[in-house]
Enzyme design. Sequence first.
Site, PDB file in Angstrom:
ATOM      1  N   ASP A 101       0.813  -1.230   0.000  1.00  0.00           N
ATOM      2  CA  ASP A 101       0.000   0.000   0.000  1.00  0.00           C
ATOM      3  C   ASP A 101       0.841   1.273   0.000  1.00  0.00           C
ATOM      4  OD1 ASP A 101      -2.237  -1.696   0.223  1.00  0.00           O
ATOM      5  OD2 ASP A 101      -1.937  -1.802   2.381  1.00  0.00           O
TER       6      ASP A 101
ATOM      7  N   LYS B  97       1.938   2.152  -5.109  1.00  0.00           N
ATOM      8  CA  LYS B  97       2.569   1.642  -6.342  1.00  0.00           C
ATOM      9  C   LYS B  97       1.632   1.753  -7.542  1.00  0.00           C
ATOM     10  CE  LYS B  97       3.281  -2.374  -4.481  1.00  0.00           C
ATOM     11  NZ  LYS B  97       2.808  -2.144  -3.106  1.00  0.00           N
TER      12      LYS B  97
ATOM     13  N   GLY C   4      -4.418  -4.859  -4.164  1.00  0.00           N
ATOM     14  CA  GLY C   4      -5.470  -3.910  -4.534  1.00  0.00           C
ATOM     15  C   GLY C   4      -4.792  -2.636  -4.959  1.00  0.00           C
ATOM     16  N   HIS C   5      -4.628  -2.460  -6.245  1.00  0.00           N
ATOM     17  CA  HIS C   5      -3.921  -1.278  -6.743  1.00  0.00           C
ATOM     18  C   HIS C   5      -4.942  -0.237  -7.196  1.00  0.00           C
ATOM     19  CE1 HIS C   5      -0.043  -3.793  -7.426  1.00  0.00           C
ATOM     20  NE2 HIS C   5      -0.354  -3.611  -6.166  1.00  0.00           N
TER      21      HIS C   5
ATOM     22  N   GLN D 260       2.111  -6.054  -3.151  1.00  0.00           N
ATOM     23  CA  GLN D 260       2.497  -6.095  -1.726  1.00  0.00           C
ATOM     24  C   GLN D 260       3.821  -5.339  -1.533  1.00  0.00           C
ATOM     25  OE1 GLN D 260       1.618  -9.519  -3.110  1.00  0.00           O
ATOM     26  NE2 GLN D 260      -0.432  -8.795  -2.738  1.00  0.00           N
TER      27      GLN D 260
HETATM   28  P1  IMP Z   1      -2.400 -12.859   1.867  1.00  0.00           P
HETATM   29  O1  IMP Z   1      -1.482 -12.241   0.878  1.00  0.00           O
HETATM   30  O2  IMP Z   1      -3.858 -12.691   1.526  1.00  0.00           O
HETATM   31  O3  IMP Z   1      -2.028 -14.282   2.164  1.00  0.00           O
HETATM   32  O4  IMP Z   1      -2.225 -12.078   3.272  1.00  0.00           O
HETATM   33  C1  IMP Z   1      -1.014 -12.131   4.014  1.00  0.00           C
HETATM   34  C2  IMP Z   1      -0.677 -10.771   4.593  1.00  0.00           C
HETATM   35  O5  IMP Z   1      -0.332  -9.874   3.530  1.00  0.00           O
HETATM   36  C3  IMP Z   1      -1.822 -10.090   5.355  1.00  0.00           C
HETATM   37  O6  IMP Z   1      -1.253  -9.312   6.396  1.00  0.00           O
HETATM   38  C4  IMP Z   1      -2.437  -9.167   4.317  1.00  0.00           C
HETATM   39  O7  IMP Z   1      -3.115  -8.091   4.895  1.00  0.00           O
HETATM   40  C5  IMP Z   1      -1.177  -8.722   3.591  1.00  0.00           C
HETATM   41  N1  IMP Z   1      -1.418  -8.288   2.217  1.00  0.00           N
HETATM   42  C6  IMP Z   1      -1.625  -9.069   1.130  1.00  0.00           C
HETATM   43  N2  IMP Z   1      -1.783  -8.319   0.038  1.00  0.00           N
HETATM   44  C7  IMP Z   1      -1.629  -7.048   0.416  1.00  0.00           C
HETATM   45  C8  IMP Z   1      -1.650  -5.805  -0.290  1.00  0.00           C
HETATM   46  O8  IMP Z   1      -1.812  -5.729  -1.517  1.00  0.00           O
HETATM   47  N3  IMP Z   1      -1.447  -4.682   0.468  1.00  0.00           N
HETATM   48  C9  IMP Z   1      -1.220  -4.749   1.791  1.00  0.00           C
HETATM   49  N4  IMP Z   1      -1.212  -5.872   2.497  1.00  0.00           N
HETATM   50  C10 IMP Z   1      -1.402  -7.013   1.815  1.00  0.00           C
END
Ligand code: IMP
Length: 405
Positions: A12, A15, A39-40, A205
């Site tokens: 977040d 990007k 989520g971009h 991420q």
């Molecule tokens: P997962 O990727 O859904 O397995 O989640 C694992 C961790 O990564 C959790 O803390 C999510 O909130 C975090 N996470 C996954 N994708 C994003 C993103 O695009 N932005 C911020 N945090 C993310």
Amino acid sequence: MGTAIIGLQWGDEGKGKVVDYLSPHHDVIVRYQGGPNAGHTVFYEGEEVVLHHIPSGIFHKNTICVIGNGCVIDLEAMVEEIERIEYLGVNTTGRIFVSDRAHLILPYQKDEEAKLEKTMKIGTTLKGVGVSYTDKYARRGLRMGDLEDPNRLKEVLKMRTKDARKVKNLLMKLYDETAHLMVDTVSLLHHFWKSGKKILFEGAQGTMLDVDFGTYPYVTSSNPTIGGLFAGTGLPPAAVDRVIGVMKVYTTRVGNGPFPTEIKGKLAKQLREKGGEFGATTGRERRIGWLDLFQVKWAARINGVKEIILTKIDVIAGVESIKVGVNYLLDGEPLEFYPATTDMMKRIEVEYVELPGWPEIDENFTWYKAPKELKDFKRFIEHYLSIPVTMVSTGRRREDVFLTD
Ligand code: IMP
């Protein structure tokens, strides 16, 4: 020529906006890891659009968008995403390519993730991303290309779910809708690279969510860092000549896990609201903290970042005095390395410096007119990291990205 955009915090960092801004200068935009957990957020003709699978460059009509082999795909969600983009008047025909090696996210994987989350409490996005990657490494995953291999489909689905027939029917329907997008993206990307196309790699991420270098186990299941780019595209290191790190002037994280510079209370609430710090995928409140340069230094080092884009400078504007984490102390001694365990992360104390904040930033902002405190803040970051901040971003509009001096 290749440019990588990599998040230097817990995701977040902004990007999506940066990729959207840089896209007109590139021919091809590539996602190399992650899936619908990302989520971009991009603004297109006044509308906020959140992209989960499709690279953020789709809104520039001359770009080609590639979803590389390192990604995981929820086909149903991807089809809906493309429909939404088309609905906004963007022609995606012949512009989206999906790797035949990318893994699929299957309904039973989402169910398993929901169950796992109950005990593990990682705070995942519940999109099935973690279980899909688990199946990939356990060699029982299904890839895009397997949709053309009935025997493999049958074998895996029989092994993994009681609803094999139902899942197969769903997959066949989705295959009909997406088969035209599937290619060998390794050959495609090599072709683009060799023919001199400008390629932009969009990390999803951030480094602190990297399964190897992040705050394990409170991480995602892929490598958002530079190594993930090569594994997730099949391109060699020579294809990337520019690595840009993106960071906010403060820090956020969604989900559970260590967050050394976290702040709570009034200021956190104020920054959350002003910065719209709610998960783009899940709507969850993002946790808020001060900028942690000790953490960013670790991230910059792993990725070999050569320049930085500083985002959300308008959100923290108006805060009188801004704290910046510069050291982690363990038993009173500064650490030379980033802690590997949750236990150690619990025991560290952050050493801060305090820098003067800058006044509110208005619509007429230019870097030339930037407040002195902001310029000093930027210099402090550059000095600490020994990396130049080449751009700053304010507000939500694509055009509000400024080259610095
Ligand atoms: P997962 O990727 O859904 O397995 O989640 C694992 C961790 O990564 C959790 O803390 C999510 O909130 C975090 N996470 C996954 N994708 C994003 C993103 O695009 N932005 C911020 N945090 C993310």
